[in-house]
Each structure stands twice: as structure tokens, then as C-alpha cells.
Design an enzyme around this catalytic site. Structure first.
Site, PDB file in Angstrom:
ATOM      1  NE  ARG A   1     -20.940  15.087 -33.178  1.00 56.44           N
ATOM      2  CZ  ARG A   1     -20.466  16.273 -32.834  1.00 56.44           C
ATOM      3  NH1 ARG A   1     -21.122  17.024 -31.994  1.00 56.44           N
ATOM      4  NH2 ARG A   1     -19.329  16.711 -33.337  1.00 56.44           N
ATOM      5  CB  CYS A   2     -16.807   8.903 -31.691  1.00 51.27           C
ATOM      6  SG  CYS A   2     -15.323   7.918 -31.915  1.00 51.27           S
ATOM      7  CB  SER A   3     -17.484   5.346 -36.255  1.00 52.34           C
ATOM      8  OG  SER A   3     -16.102   5.563 -36.434  1.00 52.34           O
TER       9      SER A   3
ATOM     10  CG  ASN B   1     -18.444  11.980 -29.261  1.00 53.86           C
ATOM     11  OD1 ASN B   1     -19.618  12.115 -29.597  1.00 53.86           O
ATOM     12  ND2 ASN B   1     -17.493  12.757 -29.726  1.00 53.86           N
TER      13      ASN B   1
END
Length: 122
Positions: free
Chosen positions: A13-15, A11
Site C-alpha cells: 500500500r506504500c508508494s 508494504n
């Protein structure tokens, strides 16, 4: 899942997911990216990943997410008889799947939330 190559369920958007791809890049690992929110796993794929992880679906579920709360998943039973219910929810709502998941060509798998998990896997 791509055979013969490492795959990351990612994903962007996930760090933690971005950190995992950076780790793989720095390690020179050849891998494919599966944006699992856009290309959700099938129930069969998820069962195979769980087998490889040695985990149950509730082990990789983000129960703090709003959709999990809306479904009341915190109160769902966690038995073999309930496994398909959990898998169905993860297939229908892939955002509930813990990330990133890294699958290696040799059959290994890990929820790679930190560099140590990736080092152990690779």
C-alpha cells in the site's frame, strides 16, 4: 531473512515500497518479498537489520504514526539503555518501521525510500 538473495520488507500500500520493487524489477534483481506487516520481524531479526543498516531503532521509526503518538514515542529517550524498548515497540507495531527496507545477499541494507538509496546499495 532469506540467505543468498535480496529481500525487501514491503508494504504494497506504500508508494515508496512499490517504487522500490519496480526499481528492483527493472534492474533485474532476484529478490523475495517479505510483507512485514503480515510477517513481522522478531526482535532478533530487527537487531540484525539495524546492525546491517548501521542504525538505531529510533532512526527507522515512523514517529508521526498515530500509534507512535499514542505510545508517546516522541518523548522516549534515545540511548543504548532504551534500545530494547524501541525494538519491542517496532516488533509489536511493525507499521512503525520505516519502509521499504532492502537487504542484500552480501550483507548490505538500506531504507530504500528513493532510487538513489537503491543504486547505492546495489
Amino acid at each position: 531473512m532469506t540467505s543468498g538473495q535480496t529481500e525487501i520488507w514491503h508494504n504494497p500500500r506504500c508508494s515508496k515500497s512499490r517504487n522500490a520493487t519496480a526499481f528492483l524489477d527493472e534492474a533485474g534483481v532476484d529478490y523475495t518479498v517479505r510483507k512485514y506487516l503480515d510477517q513481522p520481524p522478531t526482535a532478533a531479526e530487527l537487531r540484525e537489520v539495524l546492525r546491517r543498516l548501521g542504525a538505531e531503532p529510533w532512526d527507522i521509526t515512523r514517529t508521526g504514526e498515530q500509534v507512535a503518538k499514542d505510545l508517546g514515542m516522541a518523548s522516549w529517550a534515545r540511548t543504548a539503555a532504551d534500545r530494547d524498548r524501541w525494538i519491542g515497540a517496532l516488533v509489536e507495531h511493525p507499521g512503525l518501521i520505516q519502509r521499504p527496507i532492502v537487504l542484500t545477499a552480501d550483507g548490505g541494507a538500506a531504507v530504500a525510500r528513493d532510487d538513489a538509496a537503491l543504486r547505492d546499495l546495489l
